[in-house]
Design a protein around this motif. Structure first.
Motif, PDB file in Angstrom:
ATOM      1  N   PRO A  94       0.823  -1.205   0.000  1.00 26.91           N
ATOM      2  CA  PRO A  94       0.000   0.000   0.000  1.00 26.91           C
ATOM      3  C   PRO A  94       0.852   1.247   0.000  1.00 26.91           C
ATOM      4  O   PRO A  94       1.871   1.339   0.681  1.00 26.91           O
ATOM      5  CB  PRO A  94      -0.822  -0.130   1.291  1.00 26.91           C
ATOM      6  N   ARG A 128      -6.856   4.283   7.961  1.00 29.74           N
ATOM      7  CA  ARG A 128      -7.120   2.875   7.685  1.00 29.74           C
ATOM      8  C   ARG A 128      -7.988   2.261   8.764  1.00 29.74           C
ATOM      9  O   ARG A 128      -7.745   2.441   9.956  1.00 29.74           O
ATOM     10  CB  ARG A 128      -5.800   2.123   7.571  1.00 29.74           C
ATOM     11  N   THR A 170     -10.000  -1.495  10.126  1.00 28.27           N
ATOM     12  CA  THR A 170      -9.613  -2.887  10.328  1.00 28.27           C
ATOM     13  C   THR A 170     -10.717  -3.779   9.787  1.00 28.27           C
ATOM     14  O   THR A 170     -11.804  -3.325   9.454  1.00 28.27           O
ATOM     15  CB  THR A 170      -9.401  -3.182  11.822  1.00 28.27           C
ATOM     16  N   ASP A 188      -6.181   1.494  -3.304  1.00 29.90           N
ATOM     17  CA  ASP A 188      -6.855   0.936  -2.141  1.00 29.90           C
ATOM     18  C   ASP A 188      -8.358   1.109  -2.341  1.00 29.90           C
ATOM     19  O   ASP A 188      -8.799   1.710  -3.325  1.00 29.90           O
ATOM     20  CB  ASP A 188      -6.387   1.589  -0.821  1.00 29.90           C
ATOM     21  N   ARG A 222     -11.784   2.725  -0.518  1.00 32.83           N
ATOM     22  CA  ARG A 222     -12.055   3.757   0.459  1.00 32.83           C
ATOM     23  C   ARG A 222     -13.553   3.938   0.665  1.00 32.83           C
ATOM     24  O   ARG A 222     -14.368   3.480  -0.145  1.00 32.83           O
ATOM     25  CB  ARG A 222     -11.434   5.087   0.019  1.00 32.83           C
ATOM     26  N   ARG A 224     -11.872   7.053   4.574  1.00 25.81           N
ATOM     27  CA  ARG A 224     -11.407   5.907   5.349  1.00 25.81           C
ATOM     28  C   ARG A 224     -10.997   4.794   4.403  1.00 25.81           C
ATOM     29  O   ARG A 224     -11.756   4.427   3.501  1.00 25.81           O
ATOM     30  CB  ARG A 224     -12.515   5.400   6.284  1.00 25.81           C
ATOM     31  N   THR A 225      -9.811   4.253   4.585  1.00 21.59           N
ATOM     32  CA  THR A 225      -9.359   3.122   3.774  1.00 21.59           C
ATOM     33  C   THR A 225      -9.946   1.839   4.348  1.00 21.59           C
ATOM     34  O   THR A 225      -9.726   1.511   5.511  1.00 21.59           O
ATOM     35  CB  THR A 225      -7.832   3.039   3.746  1.00 21.59           C
ATOM     36  N   THR A 226     -10.680   1.098   3.507  1.00 24.02           N
ATOM     37  CA  THR A 226     -11.323  -0.138   3.958  1.00 24.02           C
ATOM     38  C   THR A 226     -10.543  -1.388   3.562  1.00 24.02           C
ATOM     39  O   THR A 226     -10.511  -2.358   4.314  1.00 24.02           O
ATOM     40  CB  THR A 226     -12.745  -0.228   3.388  1.00 24.02           C
ATOM     41  N   VAL A 284      -6.720  -2.640   1.696  1.00 24.49           N
ATOM     42  CA  VAL A 284      -5.410  -2.261   1.176  1.00 24.49           C
ATOM     43  C   VAL A 284      -4.851  -3.409   0.344  1.00 24.49           C
ATOM     44  O   VAL A 284      -5.184  -4.570   0.566  1.00 24.49           O
ATOM     45  CB  VAL A 284      -4.436  -1.908   2.318  1.00 24.49           C
ATOM     46  N   ASN A 301      -7.520  -6.980   6.392  1.00 24.47           N
ATOM     47  CA  ASN A 301      -8.156  -6.332   5.243  1.00 24.47           C
ATOM     48  C   ASN A 301      -7.160  -6.036   4.120  1.00 24.47           C
ATOM     49  O   ASN A 301      -7.390  -5.155   3.296  1.00 24.47           O
ATOM     50  CB  ASN A 301      -8.869  -5.042   5.671  1.00 24.47           C
ATOM     51  N   ALA A 302      -6.061  -6.780   4.072  1.00 16.84           N
ATOM     52  CA  ALA A 302      -5.086  -6.683   2.987  1.00 16.84           C
ATOM     53  C   ALA A 302      -5.400  -7.766   1.954  1.00 16.84           C
ATOM     54  O   ALA A 302      -5.432  -8.959   2.277  1.00 16.84           O
ATOM     55  CB  ALA A 302      -3.666  -6.857   3.513  1.00 16.84           C
ATOM     56  N   ILE A 338     -15.728  -4.926   7.598  1.00 21.18           N
ATOM     57  CA  ILE A 338     -14.842  -3.829   7.959  1.00 21.18           C
ATOM     58  C   ILE A 338     -15.359  -3.180   9.243  1.00 21.18           C
ATOM     59  O   ILE A 338     -16.533  -2.856   9.372  1.00 21.18           O
ATOM     60  CB  ILE A 338     -14.763  -2.774   6.847  1.00 21.18           C
TER      61      ILE A 338
END
Length: 375
Positions: free
Chosen positions: A50, A57, A59, A298, A300, A317-319, A321, A331-332, A370
């Motif tokens: 990322p 970010r 979780t 990513d 978002r 907010r990044t949901t 990555v 959440n990767a 998420i």
């Protein structure tokens, strides 16, 4: 094929945004190969680490695979993506998917798009595919012969009262000729054509549409260019729920004469960027926007009280990555895209339909949960 109106314009348009880029093979090449009956995939790149970005970010983690040979192979749909979830009038869930193949992988035989996969459970906790439109063989929901590599890719599906609506982007990749809207009055079993928009409307920024169904009698519509390599604004329109099939009824929101107002020429409602898939929903007394962000790569989300809220200042907010295959956790995700909001989600408990594609046999829809978005 389903749909009582066999609509076939002279030139097809739309097609999915190119999946090329970090972790994605060239979709144009794949679809041409599918049309020609052959496909070779070698030396494909995978998503990198990322990149730095302004979004905070969250979780979360994977709930389950929604599609794949084990999950949807019995419906002749082992290889598919998108899976836009909509709760049907009968309470079940319909996942509307994009380019779908049988056989050994992406580019295999029996190319269809879109298709509808069903979950008899309408709750995110029980979202597993146990049926399809077409029974034992998921059929194409609208006429699409893929002549010359064209396709019909869904950008949204949603329900208003007893009626479901589906928005499609039509044609060869990166050459959107038009988008069109369809309706179903039998829980997505058959679809009837309503209307279309030219691909060059608003400089192409009305190609990819997503609809938030509000409780004020309107749907609010966000739209972008349908091409991940092109920087686009994000436009906002509203339309009465009883006029969804009337293009002239879509009223733009824009800035002119020192003020924002309905009826002004449409103005981007947030900073221009390279957009992937977008999903706009009324949720929890407010609104949620989920999207694939291309730079950095990513997924978002934003949450805001009104359709006309200031998205320039609303926190992102990044949901999801990106990562590389074999190093996925939490959440990767390797080669992620999509990010469609599952009905029944809340800000505190957000469920997303996330697609993945990094080789011919890793092409699927997954469900991610998420959390931590309110921190």
């Amino acid at each position: 094929m389903h749909g009582s109106t066999p609509f076939r314009p002279a030139a097809r348009a739309g097609g999915p945004p190119g999946q090329e880029g970090p972790g994605h093979p060239d979709r144009r090449t794949l679809l041409r190969a599918a049309a020609g009956g052959g496909l070779a995939l070698t030396g494909l790149a995978v998503a990198g680490a990322p990149g730095a970005g302004a979004a905070a970010r969250a979780t979360g983690g994977k709930v389950r695979d929604l599609t794949g040979p084990a999950e949807t192979g019995r419906f002749a749909a082992p290889w598919t993506d998108l899976g836009i979830p909509a709760r049907c009038p009968d309470g079940s869930m319909l996942l509307v998917c994009g380019d779908t193949f049988d056989g050994g992988g992406v580019g295999g035989p029996d190319w269809r798009s879109p298709v509808g996969l069903r979950s008899s459970g309408g709750d995110p906790a029980s979202l597993t595919v146990d049926g399809s439109v077409g029974g034992g063989h998921a059929v194409g929901l609208v006429p699409e012969g893929h002549e010359g590599g064209t396709t019909a890719i869904p950008s949204d599906v949603f329900t208003v009262g007893p009626t479901m609506y589906m928005h499609l982007m039509r044609g060869v990749i990166h050459r959107t000729h038009h988008s069109d809207l369809w309706r179903s009055d039998d829980n997505g079993e058959t679809w009837q054509y309503l209307c279309q928009w030219p691909g060059d409307q608003y400089g192409g920024q009305f190609q990819q549409k997503t609809y938030a169904v509000a409780d004020d009698g309107h749907c609010y519509v966000l739209s972008t260019v349908f091409n991940r390599d092109v920087t686009s604004g994000l436009l906002l329109h509203r339309v009465r729920q009883d006029a969804l099939g009337a293009p002239a009824a879509y009223e733009p929101w824009g800035y002119a004469g020192g003020a924002w107002a309905w009826g002004n020429p449409p103005t981007t409602v947030t900073a221009a960027r390279r957009w992937g898939e977008i999903c706009f929903r009324a949720m929890g007394g407010g609104y949620a926007l989920s999207w694939l962000n291309m730079a950095p790569l990513d997924l978002r989300a934003q949450f805001f009280p009104l359709p006309t809220s200031n998205l320039f200042t609303t926190p992102e907010r990044t949901t999801i990555v990106p990562t590389v295959p074999g190093r996925e956790s939490g959440n990767a995700v390797a080669a992620p895209y999509g990010g469609f909001i599952v009905p029944g989600s809340t800000v505190e408990d957000l469920h997303l339909a996330v697609s993945q594609w990094y080789d011919a046999r890793n092409y699927r829809v997954m469900q991610y949960r998420i959390t931590g978005l309110t921190a």
